[in-house]
Write an enzyme that holds these catalytic residues in place. Structure first.
Site, PDB file in Angstrom:
ATOM      1  N   HIS A 190     -10.140  12.510  15.470  1.00  9.45           N
ATOM      2  CA  HIS A 190      -9.565  11.171  15.295  1.00  9.45           C
ATOM      3  C   HIS A 190      -8.983  10.695  16.621  1.00  9.45           C
ATOM      4  CE1 HIS A 190      -9.820   9.302  11.412  1.00  9.45           C
ATOM      5  NE2 HIS A 190      -8.703   8.618  11.601  1.00  9.45           N
ATOM      6  N   ASP A 194      -7.111   3.562  16.030  1.00  9.58           N
ATOM      7  CA  ASP A 194      -7.777   2.897  14.910  1.00  9.58           C
ATOM      8  C   ASP A 194      -9.264   2.787  15.246  1.00  9.58           C
ATOM      9  OD1 ASP A 194      -8.157   1.670  12.508  1.00  9.58           O
ATOM     10  OD2 ASP A 194      -7.230  -0.245  13.065  1.00  9.58           O
ATOM     11  N   GLY A 195     -10.089   2.617  14.228  1.00  6.01           N
ATOM     12  CA  GLY A 195     -11.518   2.438  14.441  1.00  6.01           C
ATOM     13  C   GLY A 195     -12.314   3.721  14.486  1.00  6.01           C
ATOM     14  N   GLY A 197     -13.461   5.718  12.026  1.00  2.13           N
ATOM     15  CA  GLY A 197     -14.570   5.797  11.081  1.00  2.13           C
ATOM     16  C   GLY A 197     -15.782   5.024  11.556  1.00  2.13           C
ATOM     17  N   ARG A 198     -15.569   3.772  11.950  1.00  2.00           N
ATOM     18  CA  ARG A 198     -16.701   2.955  12.389  1.00  2.00           C
ATOM     19  C   ARG A 198     -17.280   3.467  13.719  1.00  2.00           C
ATOM     20  NH1 ARG A 198     -12.957  -2.366  12.456  1.00  2.00           N
ATOM     21  NH2 ARG A 198     -11.874  -1.061  10.951  1.00  2.00           N
ATOM     22  N   GLY A 200     -17.358   6.712  14.609  1.00  2.08           N
ATOM     23  CA  GLY A 200     -18.135   7.899  14.273  1.00  2.08           C
ATOM     24  C   GLY A 200     -19.505   7.546  13.743  1.00  2.08           C
ATOM     25  N   TYR A 231     -18.210  10.727   0.370  1.00  2.89           N
ATOM     26  CA  TYR A 231     -18.072  10.809   1.830  1.00  2.89           C
ATOM     27  C   TYR A 231     -16.709  11.382   2.205  1.00  2.89           C
ATOM     28  CZ  TYR A 231     -17.620   8.876   6.636  1.00  2.89           C
ATOM     29  OH  TYR A 231     -17.416   8.691   7.974  1.00  2.89           O
ATOM     30  N   TYR A 232     -15.641  10.832   1.625  1.00  4.11           N
ATOM     31  CA  TYR A 232     -14.296  11.322   1.921  1.00  4.11           C
ATOM     32  C   TYR A 232     -14.048  12.698   1.313  1.00  4.11           C
ATOM     33  CZ  TYR A 232     -13.105   6.771   3.857  1.00  4.11           C
ATOM     34  OH  TYR A 232     -13.067   5.644   4.644  1.00  4.11           O
TER      35      TYR A 232
END
Length: 350
Positions: A190, A194-195, A197-198, A200, A231-232
């Site tokens: 991580h 922020d950002g 997830g997108r 990755g 997914y999570y």
């Protein structure tokens, strides 16, 4: 889990993410590779520029929807086309950033840190203070009120990312596998405020694109969006096992289904009946009620319209109701689904 392996003399040996190549992974790679061969042939013949653009828009809308962006596919399309859209300014900015980032993707090298940071700066422009640089503070991932993952401390991020990017640059693993492993490790670290997830998902798409250029237009994010809970859940399982293998298997399954859907969509484009084709063309980009459709099709016999046109189009998922909860509403209208729009676009490009 990300770790650095040290030799007995105290020096660091080459970093190796924790994963196992299972029979399931081998079989999925073989299945995807075979299907991609068919997809490549079909796409070269049929994937016109406007259809590639539509797939990219679907990718962007799905990736942002995973991050709780509420704009619909139609709204995202309108934003990208420069049309006025009633929506939250932040969500509109997310769309503009994402489109610019995906368009710039082919100029980046997956193993180069400067390119990764440049992509983040473009993707998150105007959305967060820390753009184009790693986070300066701690970060945790929450689902509701529950903390599901505490990322490594910020002072470790530069070294962890350097190790991961070096591994990606030098690994001999198949790109399908390497992309999934990178995706998992990236989410574990991580690295940004922020950002993540997108980013990755973007970087995995870039890895796939560098292997097979047409995969830049494969909307795998739409499959993930439809399996968001899984997914999570698989991310959490991989965390608990300190092993990327469960996530790799899940993502390869998503890729397999995305490629299969792309091939299937192209293969069925010429398999709709003449009546359904006429109905799709009559609706076009609008929304029409039964009476308007019958008039457009020059039909006067309602049972013929329903049995030969409307019902087959609904059952084949070429069209959808604007009021699905009230199928018999007197104000019911019909519009094309994404599949119907792709069919119409394909035939318009012929």
């Amino acid at each position: 889990m990300v770790c650095t392996i040290s030799n007995s003399s105290g020096g660091n040996v080459t970093y190796q993410p924790p994963y196992t190549i299972t029979p399931a992974i081998v079989n999925l790679v073989a299945e995807i590779s075979e299907t991609i061969g068919r997809y490549t042939v079909l796409a070269e013949q049929k994937l016109a520029p406007r259809l590639r653009r539509e797939n990219r828009i679907r990718t962007i809308q799905a990736s942002l929807a995973i991050e709780n962006n509420t704009l619909t596919l139609e709204q995202v399309t309108a934003v990208i086309e420069g049309k006025r859209v009633l929506g939250h300014p932040r969500e509109i900015q997310e769309v503009l950033n994402a489109f610019a980032t995906y368009e710039a993707m082919e100029g980046w090298n997956t193993g180069v840190e400067e390119d990764l940071l440049a992509a983040h700066a473009l993707l998150m422009r105007g959305l967060v203070d820390e753009t184009g640089r790693y986070r300066s503070g701690g970060v945790g991932i929450f689902r509701g009120e529950q903390l599901v993952h505490m990322a490594p401390p910020a002072d470790r991020v530069p070294k962890l990312m350097a190790d991961l990017l070096e591994w990606l640059e030098n690994t001999a693993e198949h790109p399908l596998v390497a992309g999934c492993i990178f995706h998992y490790e990236f989410e574990f670290i991580h690295p940004f405020a922020d950002g993540n997830g997108r980013m990755g998902r973007l970087w995995q798409t870039l890895i796939l694109r560098n292997w097979k250029p047409l995969l830049a237009y494969l909307p795998v994010e739409t499959v993930i969006r439809n399996r968001q809970e899984d997914y999570y859940r698989v991310l959490a399982v991989a965390d608990s096992q300190a092993d990327a293998t469960p996530f790799v298997e899940f993502m390869l399954g998503a890729l397999r289904d995305a490629v299969a859907e792309a091939v299937s969509t192209d293969q069925v484009t010429d398999q709709v009946t003449d009546q359904v084709a006429a109905l799709i063309q009559a609706i076009g980009s609008g929304e029409l009620g039964s009476n308007d459709l019958m008039q457009a099709l020059d039909l006067s016999h309602r049972p013929t319209f329903r049995n030969n046109y409307l019902n087959p189009a609904l059952e084949g998922a070429w069209i959808e109701r604007t009021q699905p909860a009230s199928p018999r509403s007197p104000t019911q209208r019909y519009r094309l689904t994404a599949q119907g729009r792709r069919w119409l676009q394909h035939h318009a490009d012929k």
